[in-house]
Design a protein around this motif. Structure first.
Motif: not given
Length: 214
Positions: A123, A127-129, A131
């Protein structure tokens, strides 16, 4: 596998020819202890079904083999624990010669922790949000304790688990299930103690005899 590292240990200032109330609490020190291990079990007959039910309920990432036809199952996983301990005093003198604090971080499922850490790394890399559930998977079980000598072999001890819940905005970190205890060190046995403890959360109390507890 267990490994202990002393950041600082003081063996001076001990009273000569005076046995400490507990030989395991006779040195002032700051130390770090790590434990890594594994657990494996096998099941036959109707008991094998419990492995499949536990896997469906807890969504474990551990190694699980289930043969429904022959009613056989196997389970394996890793665990780890890191403990930080700081102690001042030699537990020899009559008053206030022992002050000890410790914090233990337990990872009960190594497979779940590694899987969660891998997802978090992906993530961040993409560059993902992250969980929130993934954060929960890698949060260790935390236990803190504090012990203070009162007089002679008697000391007061309080310990509690600390819950870390990223899903709660109001109580991200909260003290959970504190236990208050009075320890009576049995000097004649080298390292043993009689303990009387009380848990306000469960409204229960108990007296125990413990040996060689560090």
């Amino acid at each position: 596998m267990k490994k202990s590292i002393d950041a600082w240990r003081k063996k001076e200032d001990k009273l000569k020819k005076v046995q400490p109330y507990d030989v395991f609490l006779s040195d002032s020190h700051v130390s770090l202890t790590g434990i890594v291990g594994g657990v494996a079990s096998g099941y036959l007959g109707d008991c094998s079904r419990r492995v499949a039910i536990r896997d469906e309920t807890h969504k474990s990432n551990a190694f699980i083999m289930f043969d429904e036809r022959n009613k056989r199952a196997a389970f394996a996983d890793l665990f780890a624990s890191v403990t930080f301990t700081a102690q001042y005093g030699n537990f020899q003198r009559l008053f206030l010669d022992l002050t000890k604090a410790s914090a233990r971080f337990d990872i009960t499922s190594g497979s779940l922790f590694l899987c969660g850490a891998s997802r978090l790394a992906q993530d961040f890399f993409f560059s993902r949000r992250p969980d929130v559930e993934t954060f929960c998977d890698i949060c260790p079980d935390v236990t803190v304790s504090f012990q203070q000598q009162i007089v002679g072999p008697f000391s007061f001890r309080v310990e509690s688990s600390v819950a870390i819940d990223p899903r709660s905005q109001d109580h991200f970190v909260r003290v959970d299930d504190p236990i208050f205890a009075i320890d009576w060190a049995l000097k004649v046995l080298g390292s043993a103690k009689a303990t009387a403890w009380y848990s306000p959360k469960h409204q229960e109390a108990m007296m125990e005899l413990r040996f060689y507890e560090t």
